[in-house]
Design a protein around this motif. Structure first.
Motif, PDB file in Angstrom:
ATOM      1  N   PHE A 145      29.832  22.989  25.342  1.00 49.22           N
ATOM      2  CA  PHE A 145      29.178  22.107  26.299  1.00 49.22           C
ATOM      3  C   PHE A 145      27.881  22.724  26.836  1.00 49.22           C
ATOM      4  CE2 PHE A 145      31.458  18.263  27.471  1.00 49.22           C
ATOM      5  CZ  PHE A 145      32.646  18.403  26.750  1.00 49.22           C
ATOM      6  N   THR A 146      27.869  24.022  27.035  1.00 52.03           N
ATOM      7  CA  THR A 146      26.680  24.667  27.596  1.00 52.03           C
ATOM      8  C   THR A 146      25.484  24.529  26.660  1.00 52.03           C
ATOM      9  OG1 THR A 146      28.066  26.277  28.759  1.00 52.03           O
ATOM     10  CG2 THR A 146      25.732  26.824  28.488  1.00 52.03           C
ATOM     11  N   ARG A 147      25.686  24.835  25.373  1.00 54.38           N
ATOM     12  CA  ARG A 147      24.575  24.725  24.411  1.00 54.38           C
ATOM     13  C   ARG A 147      24.151  23.274  24.218  1.00 54.38           C
ATOM     14  NH1 ARG A 147      27.633  28.682  21.538  1.00 54.38           N
ATOM     15  NH2 ARG A 147      28.394  27.085  20.088  1.00 54.38           N
ATOM     16  N   ALA A 148      25.128  22.356  24.170  1.00 51.30           N
ATOM     17  CA  ALA A 148      24.799  20.948  23.985  1.00 51.30           C
ATOM     18  C   ALA A 148      24.004  20.409  25.173  1.00 51.30           C
ATOM     19  CB  ALA A 148      26.072  20.128  23.779  1.00 51.30           C
ATOM     20  N   ALA A 149      24.389  20.818  26.382  1.00 44.47           N
ATOM     21  CA  ALA A 149      23.680  20.364  27.583  1.00 44.47           C
ATOM     22  C   ALA A 149      22.239  20.865  27.573  1.00 44.47           C
ATOM     23  CB  ALA A 149      24.404  20.846  28.836  1.00 44.47           C
ATOM     24  N   ALA A 150      22.054  22.116  27.168  1.00 43.46           N
ATOM     25  CA  ALA A 150      20.701  22.673  27.089  1.00 43.46           C
ATOM     26  C   ALA A 150      19.872  21.935  26.043  1.00 43.46           C
ATOM     27  CB  ALA A 150      20.769  24.158  26.761  1.00 43.46           C
ATOM     28  N   GLN A 151      20.495  21.578  24.941  1.00 42.93           N
ATOM     29  CA  GLN A 151      19.810  20.851  23.884  1.00 42.93           C
ATOM     30  C   GLN A 151      19.365  19.473  24.349  1.00 42.93           C
ATOM     31  OE1 GLN A 151      21.557  18.725  20.050  1.00 42.93           O
ATOM     32  NE2 GLN A 151      21.640  20.950  19.794  1.00 42.93           N
ATOM     33  N   LEU A 152      20.222  18.825  25.152  1.00 46.23           N
ATOM     34  CA  LEU A 152      19.934  17.469  25.635  1.00 46.23           C
ATOM     35  C   LEU A 152      19.078  17.462  26.897  1.00 46.23           C
ATOM     36  CD1 LEU A 152      23.496  15.959  25.089  1.00 46.23           C
ATOM     37  CD2 LEU A 152      21.451  15.492  23.707  1.00 46.23           C
ATOM     38  N   GLY A 153      18.958  18.609  27.543  1.00 47.40           N
ATOM     39  CA  GLY A 153      18.162  18.691  28.762  1.00 47.40           C
ATOM     40  C   GLY A 153      18.843  18.092  29.978  1.00 47.40           C
ATOM     41  N   ILE A 154      20.184  18.173  30.031  1.00 44.20           N
ATOM     42  CA  ILE A 154      20.937  17.676  31.176  1.00 44.20           C
ATOM     43  C   ILE A 154      21.893  18.764  31.646  1.00 44.20           C
ATOM     44  CG2 ILE A 154      20.772  15.267  30.413  1.00 44.20           C
ATOM     45  CD1 ILE A 154      23.611  15.461  29.372  1.00 44.20           C
TER      46      ILE A 154
END
Length: 297
Positions: free
Chosen positions: A21-30
């Protein structure tokens, strides 16, 4: 699901691929909390669990894998199409590399592309003349030109020329010294000018057909070239018989510098096609080139 909820699917795909979730959130900018809320809302609407979560890992469930495998490619297609539409706003430009045989370069590519490049000065075309069966993907060509029956089935093929006919020709001086062949079998008694192909380092086989019966001839002679124009020059000089596309020799035939024989054995064959990998080409410049070359009766 409403179109406005595509963002939920994008969020799920990011988490499923990153499995974090941490990497995905950073990728999405949220934020991570906002991403977790989005995934829970998506699972609630669908009524299935998409992600298996533990304190140490995240992985898609069976349902999640199915959604990922079926939806992700479709969203990528939408993104690619939107990107292609955006490109249309820009002036067509860039380099297009094409591998082809000499005859196609002279009779199809040069006459048609000359005008295209005059109209679009930011498009650049590199033409590589090669008689081999070039792997355009490995050799980093954007497209190639082959006869219709030589194009591989996994390629997009666009017809760029009419059917062709081959001609066996010789000079009047040559026929003053040798009888004219009446059948392909007679070629074994003649000096023939060979074309060496880079593929398998072999000579091109002379192919004939009459009344539905094909025949292949392996010929011999003193001269061998790897360029068709040199073969034509040697035939005009009386060095032997040549096997060439008829329209390559039309001026010499019309002027009487050479004479055509075995005409009833020389049947039409599929003309030139431009070929390229499926879904690889999408630039405005390449689309213009394809439409410029497309054969219209």
């Amino acid at each position: 699901m409403a179109a406005g909820n595509f963002s939920d699917l994008v969020a799920f795909i990011a988490v499923a691929r990153e499995r974090n979730f941490t990497r995905a959130a950073a990728q999405l900018g949220i934020s991570q909390s906002a991403l977790s809320h989005t995934i829970r809302s998506l699972e609630a609407r669908l009524g299935v669990r998409l992600l298996a979560r533990t304190t140490r890992s995240v992985s898609p469930t069976e349902e999640g894998i199915r959604l990922l495998e079926n939806v992700a490619p479709r969203l990528e297609e939408i993104d690619n199409e939107l990107a292609a539409l955006c490109e249309l706003r820009n002036k067509p430009s860039g380099l297009i590399r094409i591998t082809t045989a000499e005859h196609a370069a002279n009779t199809v590519l040069w006459p048609r592309l000359q005008g295209l490049l005059q109209d679009y000065p930011e498009i650049r075309v590199e033409i590589n003349v090669n008689y081999g069966m070039t792997d355009i993907v490995a050799q980093r060509f954007h497209a190639g030109v082959r006869l219709g029956d030589q194009v591989e089935k996994d390629m997009v093929a666009v017809r760029i020329g009419p059917d062709l006919r081959v001609a066996v020709v010789g000079s009047p001086d040559y026929f003053a010294r040798h009888p004219r062949p009446q059948s392909p079998q007679d070629l074994s008694k003649h000096k023939c000018i060979n074309l060496r192909l880079p593929t398998h380092d072999s000579y091109m086989v002379w192919e004939f057909e009459k009344e539905g019966s094909p025949l292949k001839a392996h010929v011999e002679g003193q001269w061998t070239f790897n360029i068709g124009s040199h073969i034509l020059r040697a035939a005009v000089a009386g060095c032997g018989l040549a096997y060439l596309p008829a329209d390559m020799a039309k001026e010499e035939l019309a002027s009487g510098k050479i004479i055509s024989v075995l005409e009833d054995w020389c049947q039409p064959y599929p003309g030139y096609h431009l070929y390229y990998p499926t879904s690889r080409q999408s630039s405005p410049a390449f689309r213009l080139l394809v439409e410029c070359l497309r054969y219209r009766v």
